[in-house]
Design a protein around this motif. Structure first.
Motif, PDB file in Angstrom:
ATOM      1  N   VAL A 206       0.863  -1.161  -0.005  1.00 12.75           N
ATOM      2  CA  VAL A 206       0.099   0.114   0.081  1.00 12.75           C
ATOM      3  C   VAL A 206       0.980   1.069  -0.095  1.00 12.75           C
ATOM      4  N   ARG A 207       0.634   2.064  -0.799  1.00  6.68           N
ATOM      5  CA  ARG A 207       1.475   3.178  -1.021  1.00  6.68           C
ATOM      6  C   ARG A 207       1.234   4.344  -0.154  1.00  6.68           C
ATOM      7  N   CYS A 208       2.242   5.088   0.409  1.00  8.41           N
ATOM      8  CA  CYS A 208       2.051   6.209   1.402  1.00  8.41           C
ATOM      9  C   CYS A 208       2.463   7.609   0.458  1.00  8.41           C
ATOM     10  N   ALA A 209       2.388   8.757   1.193  1.00  6.85           N
ATOM     11  CA  ALA A 209       2.714   9.785   0.738  1.00  6.85           C
ATOM     12  C   ALA A 209       4.042  10.035   0.260  1.00  6.85           C
ATOM     13  N   ALA A 210       5.025   8.922   0.704  1.00  4.12           N
ATOM     14  CA  ALA A 210       6.443   9.258   0.315  1.00  4.12           C
ATOM     15  C   ALA A 210       6.705   9.350  -1.145  1.00  4.12           C
ATOM     16  N   THR A 211       5.615   8.559  -2.008  1.00  6.39           N
ATOM     17  CA  THR A 211       5.875   8.381  -3.286  1.00  6.39           C
ATOM     18  C   THR A 211       5.436   9.725  -3.966  1.00  6.39           C
ATOM     19  N   ASN A 212       4.853  10.816  -3.239  1.00  2.00           N
ATOM     20  CA  ASN A 212       4.583  12.218  -3.609  1.00  2.00           C
ATOM     21  C   ASN A 212       5.739  12.938  -3.840  1.00  2.00           C
ATOM     22  N   VAL A 213       6.914  12.559  -3.175  1.00  4.57           N
ATOM     23  CA  VAL A 213       8.137  13.262  -3.305  1.00  4.57           C
ATOM     24  C   VAL A 213       9.014  12.836  -4.536  1.00  4.57           C
ATOM     25  N   ASP A 214       9.545  13.913  -5.074  1.00  3.81           N
ATOM     26  CA  ASP A 214      10.573  13.544  -6.295  1.00  3.81           C
ATOM     27  C   ASP A 214      11.811  12.967  -5.748  1.00  3.81           C
ATOM     28  N   PRO A 215      12.351  11.960  -5.935  1.00  2.00           N
ATOM     29  CA  PRO A 215      13.557  11.586  -5.222  1.00  2.00           C
ATOM     30  C   PRO A 215      14.848  12.409  -5.787  1.00  2.00           C
ATOM     31  N   GLN A 216      14.620  13.079  -6.776  1.00  2.00           N
ATOM     32  CA  GLN A 216      15.805  13.864  -7.087  1.00  2.00           C
ATOM     33  C   GLN A 216      15.865  15.247  -6.662  1.00  2.00           C
ATOM     34  N   THR A 217      14.548  15.936  -6.368  1.00  2.00           N
ATOM     35  CA  THR A 217      14.644  17.186  -5.998  1.00  2.00           C
ATOM     36  C   THR A 217      14.257  17.544  -4.789  1.00  2.00           C
ATOM     37  N   GLY A 218      13.565  16.564  -4.067  1.00  2.77           N
ATOM     38  CA  GLY A 218      12.915  16.594  -2.683  1.00  2.77           C
ATOM     39  C   GLY A 218      11.337  17.425  -2.789  1.00  2.77           C
ATOM     40  N   GLN A 219      11.116  17.743  -3.904  1.00  7.90           N
ATOM     41  CA  GLN A 219       9.882  18.472  -4.143  1.00  7.90           C
ATOM     42  C   GLN A 219       8.501  17.404  -4.047  1.00  7.90           C
TER      43      GLN A 219
END
Length: 259
Positions: A206-219
């Motif tokens: 089950v995916r959480c809000a961590a997937t909302n973060v761009d892993p390259q920019t931190g946005q």
């Protein structure tokens, strides 16, 4: 036994420190009933959590610094040396620190760095925890190995209407050759590698809000769990597996499905 010649390992990743950057691997040696090698060996406690290294028990990920709430962590690039347990950290492209996490001094140095890096996001004094034998700081109690279907990631792009970096899902094995979200219907089935390693799929992720973060920019720039829920009626993408039999994994290795 069904032959799946098109089903292959596309990439291998580990996350030596929970919440920090991934490391691509050219090979990984799985051990029977073990965790993915070098994965989630350390975690950074966000204030007192009650974690007991002598009698460890699984704690919710909010006990630690992690991308779901601390997206600035994605601005850090880390490298971990297996032989020395030395972690090298870069912040926004500049060298920031090095520490031997096998020592109390090294763990205190990383904790001190985080105290300065995330001063407004700490609930208390940070502490770097080392996983005792037989334990890892995974999100799931039984999440020994995390598998991501790259076709599911591509389908997620259609749901959110934007490019989606597969590393948002922080998996160990990235797979090619499955239909989008086909992995979700494979719970209970076994994947066998060319080396004889066997992985039994035990649960959806089950995916959480961590997937909302761009892993390259931190946005925090997407709403992936919401898009999955709106489009599919659930927020699942990827699966967890346990290691029934050990063996060596490499990108490009074929897999076959048993069951």
């Amino acid at each position: 036994m069904s032959q799946s010649p098109a089903l292959r390992i596309a990439a291998l990743y580990r996350y030596p420190v929970k919440g920090l950057s991934p490391e691509a691997l050219e090979t990984a040696e799985l051990e029977t009933s073990g965790y993915f090698p070098g994965d989630r060996l350390y975690a950074i406690e966000n204030g007192p959590s009650g974690f007991n290294e002598t009698v460890p028990r699984h704690l919710p990920k909010v006990a630690y610094l992690m991308l779901m709430r601390n997206e600035a962590l994605a601005r850090l690039r880390t490298r971990f040396d297996d032989a020395t347990h030395r972690l090298t950290v870069e912040a926004d492209g500049d060298p920031a620190m090095e520490a031997d996490l096998s020592t109390a001094e090294g763990r205190e140095a990383l904790a001190g760095f985080m105290k300065d890096f995330l001063p407004q996001e700490l609930r208390g004094v940070p502490r770097v925890l080392a996983a005792p034998p037989g334990y890892r700081f995974t999100d799931s109690r039984t999440g020994y190995v995390s598998l991501i279907n790259r076709a599911s990631v591509a389908a997620t792009e259609d749901l959110v209407g934007a490019p989606v970096d597969p590393l948002r899902f922080r998996g160990n094995l990235y797979l090619d050759g499955l239909e989008p979200f086909a992995e979700l219907d494979m719970v209970g089935r076994v994947l066998e590698t060319e080396s004889g390693a066997r992985l039994k799929i035990i649960s959806r992720t089950v995916r959480c809000a961590a997937t909302n973060v761009d892993p390259q920019t931190g946005q925090r720039d997407l709403s992936i769990p919401k898009a999955l829920m709106d489009g599919l009626g659930h927020a699942d993408c990827g699966v967890y597996a346990e290691v029934l039999a050990g063996g060596r994994l490499r990108p490009g290795d074929g897999l076959r499905v048993i069951g």
